[in-house]
Design a protein around this motif. Structure first.
Motif, PDB file in Angstrom:
ATOM      1  N   VAL A 285      67.592   6.223  24.862  1.00 27.97           N
ATOM      2  CA  VAL A 285      68.746   5.238  25.516  1.00 27.97           C
ATOM      3  C   VAL A 285      68.047   3.784  25.561  1.00 27.97           C
ATOM      4  O   VAL A 285      69.042   2.836  25.512  1.00 27.97           O
ATOM      5  CB  VAL A 285      69.153   5.643  26.930  1.00 27.97           C
ATOM      6  N   VAL A 286      66.932   3.641  25.928  1.00 28.89           N
ATOM      7  CA  VAL A 286      66.407   2.393  25.797  1.00 28.89           C
ATOM      8  C   VAL A 286      64.839   2.442  25.312  1.00 28.89           C
ATOM      9  O   VAL A 286      64.086   3.398  25.512  1.00 28.89           O
ATOM     10  CB  VAL A 286      65.996   1.712  27.259  1.00 28.89           C
ATOM     11  N   SER A 287      64.595   1.703  24.284  1.00 29.61           N
ATOM     12  CA  SER A 287      63.397   1.875  23.638  1.00 29.61           C
ATOM     13  C   SER A 287      62.097   0.943  24.088  1.00 29.61           C
ATOM     14  O   SER A 287      62.663   0.018  24.976  1.00 29.61           O
ATOM     15  CB  SER A 287      63.567   1.370  22.238  1.00 29.61           C
ATOM     16  N   GLY A 288      60.892   1.319  23.896  1.00 30.05           N
ATOM     17  CA  GLY A 288      59.915   0.467  24.339  1.00 30.05           C
ATOM     18  C   GLY A 288      59.867  -0.989  23.921  1.00 30.05           C
ATOM     19  O   GLY A 288      59.134  -1.774  24.575  1.00 30.05           O
ATOM     20  N   ASP A 289      60.418  -1.269  22.829  1.00 31.77           N
ATOM     21  CA  ASP A 289      60.160  -2.619  22.351  1.00 31.77           C
ATOM     22  C   ASP A 289      61.377  -3.873  23.215  1.00 31.77           C
ATOM     23  O   ASP A 289      60.984  -4.727  22.648  1.00 31.77           O
ATOM     24  CB  ASP A 289      60.664  -2.761  20.747  1.00 31.77           C
ATOM     25  N   LYS A 290      61.920  -3.181  24.007  1.00 33.47           N
ATOM     26  CA  LYS A 290      62.596  -3.932  24.813  1.00 33.47           C
ATOM     27  C   LYS A 290      61.937  -4.430  26.117  1.00 33.47           C
ATOM     28  O   LYS A 290      62.564  -5.188  26.977  1.00 33.47           O
ATOM     29  CB  LYS A 290      63.966  -3.307  25.527  1.00 33.47           C
ATOM     30  N   VAL A 291      60.618  -3.995  26.458  1.00 28.80           N
ATOM     31  CA  VAL A 291      59.823  -4.353  27.394  1.00 28.80           C
ATOM     32  C   VAL A 291      59.300  -5.955  27.008  1.00 28.80           C
ATOM     33  O   VAL A 291      58.590  -5.705  26.079  1.00 28.80           O
ATOM     34  CB  VAL A 291      58.736  -3.184  27.618  1.00 28.80           C
ATOM     35  N   SER A 292      59.317  -6.673  27.873  1.00 27.11           N
ATOM     36  CA  SER A 292      58.938  -7.992  27.405  1.00 27.11           C
ATOM     37  C   SER A 292      57.514  -8.329  28.252  1.00 27.11           C
ATOM     38  O   SER A 292      56.945  -8.912  27.881  1.00 27.11           O
ATOM     39  CB  SER A 292      59.873  -9.117  27.879  1.00 27.11           C
ATOM     40  N   ASP A 293      57.313  -7.653  29.363  1.00 23.81           N
ATOM     41  CA  ASP A 293      56.185  -7.894  30.015  1.00 23.81           C
ATOM     42  C   ASP A 293      56.008  -6.520  30.670  1.00 23.81           C
ATOM     43  O   ASP A 293      56.770  -5.891  31.268  1.00 23.81           O
ATOM     44  CB  ASP A 293      56.306  -9.134  30.882  1.00 23.81           C
ATOM     45  N   ALA A 294      54.554  -6.308  31.237  1.00 22.31           N
ATOM     46  CA  ALA A 294      54.238  -5.071  32.083  1.00 22.31           C
ATOM     47  C   ALA A 294      52.736  -5.821  32.571  1.00 22.31           C
ATOM     48  O   ALA A 294      52.086  -6.374  32.121  1.00 22.31           O
ATOM     49  CB  ALA A 294      53.854  -3.974  30.831  1.00 22.31           C
ATOM     50  N   ALA A 295      52.925  -5.320  33.883  1.00 19.55           N
ATOM     51  CA  ALA A 295      51.681  -5.692  34.810  1.00 19.55           C
ATOM     52  C   ALA A 295      51.397  -4.558  35.776  1.00 19.55           C
ATOM     53  O   ALA A 295      52.457  -3.762  36.323  1.00 19.55           O
ATOM     54  CB  ALA A 295      51.937  -6.945  35.540  1.00 19.55           C
ATOM     55  N   ALA A 379      49.449  -0.498  31.545  1.00 24.20           N
ATOM     56  CA  ALA A 379      50.377  -1.877  31.456  1.00 24.20           C
ATOM     57  C   ALA A 379      49.865  -2.719  30.247  1.00 24.20           C
ATOM     58  O   ALA A 379      50.705  -3.304  29.660  1.00 24.20           O
ATOM     59  CB  ALA A 379      50.235  -2.319  32.766  1.00 24.20           C
ATOM     60  N   GLN A 380      48.420  -2.697  30.036  1.00 28.17           N
ATOM     61  CA  GLN A 380      48.065  -3.680  29.050  1.00 28.17           C
ATOM     62  C   GLN A 380      48.444  -3.194  27.566  1.00 28.17           C
ATOM     63  O   GLN A 380      48.801  -3.862  26.819  1.00 28.17           O
ATOM     64  CB  GLN A 380      46.564  -3.714  29.206  1.00 28.17           C
ATOM     65  N   THR A 381      48.362  -1.609  27.587  1.00 26.75           N
ATOM     66  CA  THR A 381      49.008  -1.311  26.184  1.00 26.75           C
ATOM     67  C   THR A 381      50.498  -1.476  25.863  1.00 26.75           C
ATOM     68  O   THR A 381      50.629  -1.745  24.754  1.00 26.75           O
ATOM     69  CB  THR A 381      48.722   0.219  26.152  1.00 26.75           C
ATOM     70  N   LEU A 382      51.241  -1.308  27.121  1.00 24.81           N
ATOM     71  CA  LEU A 382      52.518  -1.584  26.741  1.00 24.81           C
ATOM     72  C   LEU A 382      52.857  -3.059  26.666  1.00 24.81           C
ATOM     73  O   LEU A 382      53.833  -3.334  26.013  1.00 24.81           O
ATOM     74  CB  LEU A 382      53.152  -1.167  28.144  1.00 24.81           C
ATOM     75  N   LYS A 383      52.181  -3.983  27.168  1.00 26.46           N
ATOM     76  CA  LYS A 383      52.400  -5.205  27.139  1.00 26.46           C
ATOM     77  C   LYS A 383      52.174  -5.745  25.595  1.00 26.46           C
ATOM     78  O   LYS A 383      52.763  -6.583  25.128  1.00 26.46           O
ATOM     79  CB  LYS A 383      51.405  -6.126  28.100  1.00 26.46           C
ATOM     80  N   PHE A 384      51.123  -5.420  25.033  1.00 23.64           N
ATOM     81  CA  PHE A 384      50.779  -5.584  23.664  1.00 23.64           C
ATOM     82  C   PHE A 384      51.501  -5.005  22.640  1.00 23.64           C
ATOM     83  O   PHE A 384      51.370  -5.085  21.407  1.00 23.64           O
ATOM     84  CB  PHE A 384      49.205  -5.303  23.523  1.00 23.64           C
ATOM     85  N   GLY A 385      52.315  -4.003  23.073  1.00 24.66           N
ATOM     86  CA  GLY A 385      53.276  -3.243  22.107  1.00 24.66           C
ATOM     87  C   GLY A 385      52.786  -1.967  21.519  1.00 24.66           C
ATOM     88  O   GLY A 385      51.465  -1.592  21.888  1.00 24.66           O
ATOM     89  N   ALA A 386      53.597  -1.264  20.791  1.00 26.10           N
ATOM     90  CA  ALA A 386      53.186   0.088  20.269  1.00 26.10           C
ATOM     91  C   ALA A 386      52.828   0.106  18.978  1.00 26.10           C
ATOM     92  O   ALA A 386      53.421  -0.714  18.329  1.00 26.10           O
ATOM     93  CB  ALA A 386      54.667   1.131  20.664  1.00 26.10           C
ATOM     94  N   LEU A 387      51.841   0.760  18.558  1.00 28.44           N
ATOM     95  CA  LEU A 387      51.597   1.236  17.408  1.00 28.44           C
ATOM     96  C   LEU A 387      52.753   1.607  16.650  1.00 28.44           C
ATOM     97  O   LEU A 387      53.479   2.605  17.057  1.00 28.44           O
ATOM     98  CB  LEU A 387      50.211   1.776  17.238  1.00 28.44           C
ATOM     99  N   PRO A 388      53.083   1.143  15.355  1.00 27.38           N
ATOM    100  CA  PRO A 388      53.981   1.835  14.547  1.00 27.38           C
ATOM    101  C   PRO A 388      53.949   3.139  13.908  1.00 27.38           C
ATOM    102  O   PRO A 388      54.868   3.875  13.801  1.00 27.38           O
ATOM    103  CB  PRO A 388      54.299   0.783  13.346  1.00 27.38           C
ATOM    104  N   ILE A 389      52.660   3.581  14.183  1.00 30.51           N
ATOM    105  CA  ILE A 389      52.291   4.928  13.747  1.00 30.51           C
ATOM    106  C   ILE A 389      51.185   5.494  14.789  1.00 30.51           C
ATOM    107  O   ILE A 389      50.339   4.583  15.168  1.00 30.51           O
ATOM    108  CB  ILE A 389      51.921   5.034  12.195  1.00 30.51           C
ATOM    109  N   SER A 390      51.005   6.785  15.002  1.00 29.31           N
ATOM    110  CA  SER A 390      49.873   7.284  15.642  1.00 29.31           C
ATOM    111  C   SER A 390      48.884   7.441  14.699  1.00 29.31           C
ATOM    112  O   SER A 390      48.725   7.622  13.595  1.00 29.31           O
ATOM    113  CB  SER A 390      50.144   8.818  16.206  1.00 29.31           C
ATOM    114  N   PHE A 391      47.454   7.514  15.199  1.00 27.03           N
ATOM    115  CA  PHE A 391      46.338   7.746  14.554  1.00 27.03           C
ATOM    116  C   PHE A 391      45.404   8.854  15.105  1.00 27.03           C
ATOM    117  O   PHE A 391      45.292   9.085  16.337  1.00 27.03           O
ATOM    118  CB  PHE A 391      45.432   6.292  14.613  1.00 27.03           C
ATOM    119  N   ASP A 392      44.780   9.416  14.367  1.00 29.35           N
ATOM    120  CA  ASP A 392      43.717  10.605  14.531  1.00 29.35           C
ATOM    121  C   ASP A 392      42.375   9.948  14.448  1.00 29.35           C
ATOM    122  O   ASP A 392      42.074   9.084  13.376  1.00 29.35           O
ATOM    123  CB  ASP A 392      43.775  11.892  14.018  1.00 29.35           C
TER     124      ASP A 392
END
Length: 630
Positions: A285-295, A379-392
């Motif tokens: 219902v709300v995606s993570g790209d709507k997060v503008s800042d995280a601390a 918070a740092q990870t959320l602030k800089f955004g999500a990777l478009p894909i997951s990695f192994d």
């Protein structure tokens, strides 16, 4: 009085410099005795070697990775690596598919996970909750019920249910009846409320249940006959296939979610971060790209005092604020567990709080028993955004330094040669006064060493070859400040001033020039640090650090030391070896009227005493200076 004031100020300034140096030495000693500090600076990838990890995209559901996704992922990983300190890590792509990350030293597993996890934050409504692993069948209650009476409370709990509901049969696919010990973490509350208030317990009859063939259960609007199409909160989304997957899901097993295909538009069965509970969640219902800042930090209580509760504060953008406000208004009237909104990270539930009030301002606070370091990483990870894909992780191996000890020795030799040339020039140009330059450079070197070593312990700063270059360049900048100051003093002596007056006046003029020059250097360092990455940032960092230390040394050591030396007879009387001899500097001889038509020429060395005279002789006269003889 003014001279005494200058002397007292000089002594206090040098005392402050001594206190600062001793404090830094004490901090470094404490870091080694009580923490994992070191007496030597940490070295970068090119000087020490490190670890190279190759990340391979994780593809599920027949998806293919695109070059745009790889490029975007690389940029995000660069931001994450650089945010961890000036460590000089390198991030490149391999074959247009894999990402290669080279880091100095041996990174911890936590650091590796923080770099490669996709960290896709999503908000999904909770449709059902159960224990994460199979539980023994509960004994029948006196009323014949197979499970305890559901008395769900909004009070958060970090532990799983003590008596979770058993896997539900297909006849009644979901019995999302939370118990008082349900595995619901701390709440996601609206600011400025520090924590959610406890809501009334859900009665057994209000426990939502649904069957694919049963009549529709209550919708968010409260209508019993609302269709499920397009409604992310409806229990009619729970199909027999989803029920079977939810029943078979064992979150205590490794790789329980490896086969999960996370489609934002469909409900999923997933686990929480600890594997102690499993959930059926509705569509995003709300995606993570709507997060503008995280601390991350410690939550502030209602009285304004800081508490021990660690929270992650999220700020949503305009669109996210509207979506979150709409969701909170709809869910606040629902019953447990449908009034819970799960925040998922990489398809796992990190918090699933219930709403006690609407959140219209787009400011949210996540609490859930986090450690402060864990919250800051998240918070740092959320602030800089999500990777478009997951990695192994494909491979992980140690790599040798690209330059090594020999090149480092060459760099140090170059620095020593430059330092020696500065020392020789100072002694040749300024005689004994040049020793002030040498002492100032030694103090600057000591403070730089302490600062770099302490930053390596506290902020993972690593000195690479570019940083060594910045330190060598700083020798010239530091010596330049001393030259500007000394030449100003000499200019004042040439004007016929006494030494103490020349020191005070010369400093008033020289400090402006020094501040402007160092300000330009510092501005250049900031621009390089912000716009560049990897090794260039190392050069910019050392350049900025040494520029600040140069100002500190000149103001708290060099100028006070010269002020005190000016009171010594050796410098005050202008000894030829002092470097401040007015005669050698070509001081202007001042001619003054001596009375009765006579003019005298005062010697340049004025210390307050009358000029010497020859016994029985008249003062020297300038030709043509005397008027008509009488």
């Amino acid at each position: 009085m003014a001279q005494m004031s200058h002397a007292n100020f000089a002594r206090r300034a040098m005392a402050a410099m001594a206190v600062l140096t001793i404090a830094l030495m004490g901090l470094l000693f404490g870091a080694n005795q009580f923490s994992n500090g070191s007496y030597a600076p940490k070295l970068g990838l090119d000087l020490e070697g490190g670890t190279q990890i190759i990340l391979e995209p994780r593809l599920t559901g027949g998806r293919e990775v695109s070059p745009e996704q790889i490029t975007q992922a690389r940029d995000i990983i660069v931001q994450r690596v650089d945010a961890g300190g000036v460590a000089g890590a390198e991030v490149t792509t391999q074959g247009g598919r894999n990402i290669v990350v080279s880091m100095p030293g041996t990174p911890s597993k936590q650091d590796e996970d923080a770099i490669r996890r996709s960290s896709q934050l999503q908000f999904r409504p909770v449709l059902a909750i159960a224990a994460g692993s199979p539980q023994p069948a509960p004994s029948a209650s006196p009323s014949g019920s197979a499970s305890p009476s559901p008395s769900g409370s909004a009070s958060p709990s970090a532990s799983p249910s003590a008596s979770p509901s058993a896997p539900v049969p297909s006849a009644n696919p979901v019995s999302p009846s939370p118990t008082n010990n349900s595995a619901i973490p701390e709440a996601l509350v609206a600011e400025p409320s520090p924590s959610p208030s406890t809501s009334p317990s859900a009665s057994p009859s209000a426990s939502p249940s649904a069957s694919p063939s049963a009549s529709p259960s209550p919708s968010p609007s409260g209508s019993a006959s609302a269709p499920a199409g397009g409604d992310p909160f409806s229990l009619e989304q729970i199909t027999p296939e989803l029920t079977a997957a939810f029943t078979a899901l064992d979150c205590s097993k490794d790789g329980a979610l490896d086969a999960l295909v996370d489609d934002e538009t469909k409900p999923i069965a997933t686990c929480d971060a600890d594997g102690t509970a499993k959930y059926i969640l509705g569509p995003v219902v709300v995606s993570g790209d709507k997060v503008s800042d995280a601390a991350a930090g410690y939550q502030v209580g209602a009285n304004g005092q800081q508490t021990s509760v660690v929270e992650i504060q999220l700020s949503l953008n305009g669109e996210g604020t509207e979506q979150y406000a709409d969701v909170s208004r709809k869910m606040v009237s629902l019953q447990q567990p449908q009034n819970q909104l799960a925040a998922t990270l990489d398809s796992r539930v990190i918090v699933a709080p219930s709403f006690n009030e609407a959140i219209p301002n787009g400011k949210a606070s996540i609490t859930g028993g986090f450690a402060i370091t864990e919250a800051r990483d998240l918070a740092q990870t959320l602030k800089f955004g999500a990777l478009p894909i997951s990695f192994d992780l494909q491979t992980r191996e140690q790599i040798s330094p690209t330059l090594g000890g020999e090149q480092l020795r060459y760099g140090l030799y170059a620095g020593l040669v430059g330092l020696l040339l500065v020392v020789l020039y100072s002694l040749a140009q300024y005689r004994v006064l040049g020793l002030v330059t040498i002492a100032s450079i030694l103090v600057a070197g000591l403070l730089t060493y302490l600062a770099i070593t302490i930053l390596g312990w506290s902020h993972n700063y690593r000195l690479d070859m570019a940083g060594v270059t910045g330190l060598i360049v700083a020798i010239g900048f530091t010596a330049d400040s001393f030259i500007v100051y000394f030449e100003r003093i000499r200019d004042e002596l040439r004007e016929g001033r006494s030494l103490e007056s020349a020191v005070a006046t010369g400093w008033a003029r020289a400090k402006r020039t020094i501040l402007i020059a160092d300000g330009v250097n510092f501005l250049a360092a900031i621009v390089l640090y912000v716009l560049a990455s990897s090794s260039v940032r190392g050069f910019a960092f050392t350049l900025g650090l040494t520029t600040l230390l140069d100002i500190l040394i000149v103001f708290l050591f060099t100028h006070p030391l010269v002020t005190l030396l000016a009171r010594l007879k050796f410098f005050r009387d202008g000894h030829p070896m002092s470097g401040l001899d007015p005669d050698k500097l070509g001081a202007v001889k001042k001619t003054s009227y001596a009375g009765r038509g006579r003019f005298t020429t005062n010697p340049p060395r004025t210390t307050g005493a009358n000029p010497p005279r020859t016994a029985g002789a008249n003062p020297p006269r300038t030709a043509g200076a005397e008027g008509t003889a009488r």
